[in-house]
Design a protein around this motif. Structure first.
Motif, short mmCIF file in Angstrom:
data_model
loop_
_atom_site.label_atom_id
_atom_site.label_comp_id
_atom_site.label_asym_id
_atom_site.label_seq_id
_atom_site.Cartn_x
_atom_site.Cartn_y
_atom_site.Cartn_z
N GLY A 1 0.85 -1.19 0.00
CA GLY A 1 0.00 0.00 0.00
C GLY A 1 0.88 1.23 0.00
O GLY A 1 2.09 1.15 0.23
N HIS A 2 0.25 2.38 -0.24
CA HIS A 2 1.05 3.60 -0.32
C HIS A 2 1.45 4.09 1.07
O HIS A 2 0.61 4.57 1.83
CB HIS A 2 0.28 4.70 -1.05
N ILE B 1 2.01 19.58 -8.82
CA ILE B 1 0.71 19.50 -8.15
C ILE B 1 0.90 19.52 -6.63
O ILE B 1 0.25 20.30 -5.91
CB ILE B 1 -0.04 18.21 -8.60
N THR B 2 1.82 18.70 -6.15
CA THR B 2 2.05 18.62 -4.71
C THR B 2 2.51 19.95 -4.14
O THR B 2 2.09 20.35 -3.04
CB THR B 2 3.11 17.52 -4.41
N PRO C 1 0.47 16.73 -0.67
CA PRO C 1 0.55 15.37 -1.22
C PRO C 1 -0.69 14.50 -0.97
O PRO C 1 -0.70 13.33 -1.35
CB PRO C 1 1.75 14.78 -0.47
N GLU C 2 -1.74 15.05 -0.37
CA GLU C 2 -2.87 14.18 0.00
C GLU C 2 -3.55 13.56 -1.21
O GLU C 2 -4.18 12.49 -1.12
CB GLU C 2 -3.92 14.94 0.83
N TRP C 3 -3.43 14.21 -2.38
CA TRP C 3 -4.10 13.68 -3.57
C TRP C 3 -3.67 12.25 -3.89
O TRP C 3 -4.40 11.50 -4.52
CB TRP C 3 -3.84 14.59 -4.78
N LEU D 1 -7.58 16.78 -6.02
CA LEU D 1 -7.10 17.51 -7.21
C LEU D 1 -7.99 18.71 -7.52
O LEU D 1 -7.54 19.66 -8.17
CB LEU D 1 -7.05 16.57 -8.43
N LYS D 2 -9.21 18.66 -7.05
CA LYS D 2 -10.13 19.80 -7.20
C LYS D 2 -9.47 21.10 -6.74
O LYS D 2 -9.74 22.19 -7.26
CB LYS D 2 -11.39 19.56 -6.35
N LYS D 3 -8.61 20.98 -5.74
CA LYS D 3 -7.96 22.18 -5.19
C LYS D 3 -7.06 22.88 -6.18
O LYS D 3 -6.58 23.99 -5.92
CB LYS D 3 -7.12 21.80 -3.95
N LEU D 4 -6.81 22.23 -7.33
CA LEU D 4 -5.98 22.89 -8.35
C LEU D 4 -6.78 23.95 -9.10
O LEU D 4 -6.20 24.84 -9.72
CB LEU D 4 -5.48 21.86 -9.37
#
Ligand code: GPK
Length: 826
Positions: free
Chosen positions: A235-236, A498-499, A504-506, A513-516
């Motif tokens: 997992g990540h 992006i981060t 990095p939560e995306w 990603l909406k926050k972009l």
């Protein structure tokens, strides 16, 4: 510090303490170079370093896997078994480094040894244990199951040869065996002591036991052993690791002993080879089953070994059989492993002596089935004779399931006698066939499609009768892709940008990603975004120059069509448009203003004549256009050979326009479409599969949809579609088809591509290429116009990425976990 170290200062610079992760990783690499690989640590080559690094990561993975297994066990969690004849994991190195949070450490350790991480990572040869979308989806889902900490297991086959390596020779596809195990396996553990017997053929013996019960057993069966090979899926950054268990066929022990007695040494060894053939090769057919006995053997081989594993684990709990569905769910990835249903019935009834009713109650609550295609030729059926010979007891069980099922249906629909023939598990006509999708539906508590559109088609047409019988079983789970591989790993600079802006939560919550969106109006962000994209295009242009010797302009519109070759995916429609553009350039210079680079890639099933022919046509068209001085930089056509996960990771981040142009109603979902849009490519596509949902999320103004809707396709067909009308009415289309038929692209063999044109004009154009041609040309013009306004294009690109959160496989797997499996993270 040890006295030895402090006393040794003269000969060496003081080493950093071994607790530093980079240093301890380096020590592990060197240890593996010496002790696992038997090479000199002074001068290891790149391949050796790659293997030693992989082994060092495997050490870390196995520790975490043991801990994860203990967690699952101690909580007595309900387990998910994901059965798939295909997994397409791609190269593991980077993905594992990212998941373990060791990327920087590895880079540092390797630099210390005089190597670059990128070069070392390029040494990896990916396991191609799948054909395309279905296998890749299974791997994305394992990644998400691990990230969500689900108590899950992937089960598949350890094919010695994966999907063939594709070469393009003189424009033609040539297949080469994919000997992926040649370099050894550094990611897996072979459990050679850990095997299950799998029994085929033989005869069913019926007898009555002392209690007066009718019993069934298999006599004179052939036994093959299944050996487990385990690979780990982390997992990540959550210390959780899942197991993908792949079975390899081994000859049985009994057999090895017996050949000493017969004296026929070579004959015995030949039989051993025959047994081990079962897991020798992946069938390279996508959505068109081959129908060969060996393939049915593979399916049963996977199923039998896996069910034995599941039953063994369940037995350890010492609880009653009726608790099986409460503790386990078995997910069938397509119908390929559907023989698991009669296999579990056989174990419960013949071996555990449950009544049929008890056993069936358990089965139907244990299995869930995902359908991935509506193409009629892809719906799996097996000749009943073959089934009887290979799996005689299973056929009897299928007949009994069918008898009881049809009895119920007759009662439910007394006024519709025809329904019985339509839903029967056995098709009865001139020849009798076992219908695997009917078996899967009748034996499962859940049946899902893979996009909203596809799931509706299942209910409304393909499985309409079953929907009437079991309405509560049908549901949708729109596919998803893992953002770890398909953004973070394949496009590290974009991921970094992006981060930098949204954190990095995306990575584990893609909706972030909406926050972009607020940044789409920032000039600085715009510029950075387009710079990253251009750099990616430069890299791909270099790759194209290296591999194909073609120089393409990074500033041109990169128009990409990569996926399996299949007529319904309509690579042909694309190339017809390419030829139309070529004609415009030749007849009215100046009419085409946006320079384009067309990139194609994908494999055709080796026996699929038309798909291979279309590959050849594309290569011929590419040659003609690329060598025509009148065209210059305006148009380039590139076919990249051997499309695979590794190549996808190079291409996707460099794409401007993503071709998703299947005939409406035929692409169940698509997942490539999601990977491109997530990386900021704009889609040109039909109203099909997940394209429709992508449109709903990114907005109709941020992609280019065209063509007939699926109901229009059906109507046009039922009213008698005449492709010739389109040919006669559309002079541009006519010119294109006449050129192909007349040998323009094959001057030394003028008739070479006649069949392609024939399939359109005289054999009904089954995929409605001509019907959609004009609207495709218009939409392509819209795309070119949009590309001219780079600022507007950048905006569309950013909005695509920022609105793709829904298409994460984490979302998809979470829906499976909640709605179907009834499991949660440990
Ligand atoms: C569907 F039936 C099959 C198959 O045999 N192989 C395969 O790759 C694909 N698929 C569909 O064609 C795609 O639309 C879909 O996105 C993918 O499976 C995953 O669901």
């Amino acid at each position: 510090m040890t006295s030895q170290n402090s006393g040794n200062r003269k000969s060496r610079l003081p080493e950093a303490p071994a607790t530093r992760p980079a240093e301890s990783l380096k020590q592990d690499i060197l240890r593996h170079v010496l002790y696992s690989l038997g090479r000199d640590t002074e001068r290891p080559d790149r391949q050796t370093v790659f293997r030693a690094l992989a082994l060092s990561l495997r050490d870390r993975l196995v520790e975490k896997w043991i801990a994860s297994q203990r967690d699952i066990y101690s909580r007595s969690s309900k387990r998910v078994y994901y059965l798939s004849l295909e997994f397409l994991p791609g190269p593991f190195l980077r993905e594992n480094l990212i998941a373990l949070g060791l990327e920087n450490e590895a880079r540092e350790a390797l630099t210390d040894m005089g190597f670059g991480l990128d070069d070392v990572a390029d040494e990896e040869y990916e396991p191609g244990l799948g054909n395309g979308g279905l296998g890749r989806l299974a791997s994305c889902y394992l990644d998400s199951m691990a990230t969500l900490r689900l108590p899950a297991y992937g089960y598949g086959i350890h094919y010695a040869y994966g999907i063939f390596y594709q070469l393009i020779k003189e424009g033609r596809q040539v297949e080469r065996a994919d000997n992926w195990l040649r370099g050894g396996t550094h990611w897996e553990f072979e459990r050679s002591h850990y095997v299950h017997p799998v029994r085929f053929y033989g005869q069913v013996r019926e007898w009555v036991d002392e209690q007066g019960r009718l019993r069934h057993s298999l006599e004179n069966a052939t036994t093959v052993m299944a050996m487990a090979c385990d690979m780990f899926i982390p997992g990540h950054k959550n210390d959780y690791v899942l197991n993908m268990r792949l079975w390899a066929a081994k000859t049985s022990r009994e057999f090895e002993f017996s050949f000493f007695n017969t004296g026929d040494y070579i004959g015995a060894v030949e039989e051993k080879i025959r047994d081990e053939n079962i897991s020798m090769v992946l069938y390279p057919n996508d959505e068109a089953p081959e129908g060969k006995e060996l393939r049915l053997k593979q399916q049963f081989f996977l199923v039998s070994a896996t069910i034995q594993d599941i039953v063994r684990r369940f037995r350890k709990k010492g609880i009653a059989w009726d608790q099986l569905p409460r503790k386990n769910v078995i997910h069938l990835n397509e119908t390929h492993p559907a023989v698991a249903i009669p296999e579990l019935m056989r174990i419960l009834v013949d071996e555990e002596l449950l009544t049929w009713e008890e056993a069936w109650y358990i089965c139907v609550r244990t299995f869930a089935y995902t359908n991935h295609t509506v193409l009629p030729e892809a719906l799996e059926v097996w000749p009943e004779d073959l089934f009887r010979r290979l799996l005689p007891r299973h056929l009897q069980i299928i007949h009994e399931i069918n008898r009881r099922f049809l009895h119920d249906v007759r009662r439910q629909f007394p006024n519709d006698p025809n329904i019985l023939g339509r839903v029967s598990l056995v098709h009865e006509g001139e020849s009798r066939w076992v219908r695997m999708s009917h078996l899967a539906i009748v034996g499962s508590f859940s049946v899902n499609g893979v996009s909203a559109h596809h799931s509706e088609i299942l209910k409304e047409s393909v499985f309409h009768d079953f929907y009437k019988i079991f309405p509560e079983r049908f549901n949708n789970k729109t596919n998803g892709i893992t953002p770890r591989r398909w953004l973070r790993q394949c496009n590290p600079t974009l991921a970094w940008l992006i981060t930098e802006h949204i954190g990095p939560e995306w990575l584990t919550d893609l909706a972030q990603l909406k926050k972009l969106e607020p940044y789409v109006n920032s000039e600085g962000f715009h510029r950075a975004w387009m710079e990253v994209r251009l750099r990616n295009k430069h890299k791909l242009a270099e790759y194209i120059r290296d591999k194909n010797g073609i120089t393409v302009m990074p500033e041109s519109l990169f128009d990409v069509h990569v996926k399996r070759f299949h007529e319904y995916k309509r690579q042909l429609l694309n190339v017809l448009h390419v030829i139309a553009l070529y004609n415009r350039i030749r007849s009215s210079p100046g009419s085409v203003t946006v320079p384009r680079t067309y990139i194609f890639g994908g494999k055709a099933a080796p026996g699929y004549y038309m798909a291979k022919h279309i590959i050849r046509l594309i290569n011929s068209v590419a040659y003609t256009i690329n060598t025509d001085p009148r065209v210059g930089d305006l148009l380039k056509v590139v076919f990249l050979q051997n499309y695979c996960v590794t190549l996808a990771e190079r291409i996707i981040p460099a794409t401007d326009l993503s071709e998703q142009i299947s005939t409406a109603g035929m692409e169940a979902s698509g997942t490539g479409n999601m990977k491109f849009a997530l990386n900021g490519a704009i889609t040109i596509g039909t109203h099909d599969g997940a394209n429709i949902e992508i449109m709903e999320h990114v907005g109709n103004e941020n992609l280019f949809l065209f063509g007939l809707l699926s109901h229009e396709v059906n109507e046009m067909r039922s009213q008698g579609y005449n492709p010739r009308l389109f040919y006669e009415r559309d002079s541009e289309l006519r010119e294109v088809l006449d050129m192909i038929a007349g040998g323009f692209f094959s001057p030394s063999e003028p008739h070479l591509f006649r069949d392609v044109v024939e399939s359109l004009l005289n054999h009904g154009d089954r995929y409605m290429v001509l019907a959609d041609f004009r609207s495709y040309v218009y939409r392509q013009q819209d795309a070119a116009n949009a590309f001219m306004d780079q600022a507007a294009w950048a905006r569309m690109s950013m909005l695509n990425t920022s609105r793709m959160g829904f298409f994460s496989s984490d979302r998809a797997v979470d829906e499976y976990a909640k709605d179907i499996w009834g499991v949660s993270g440990v």
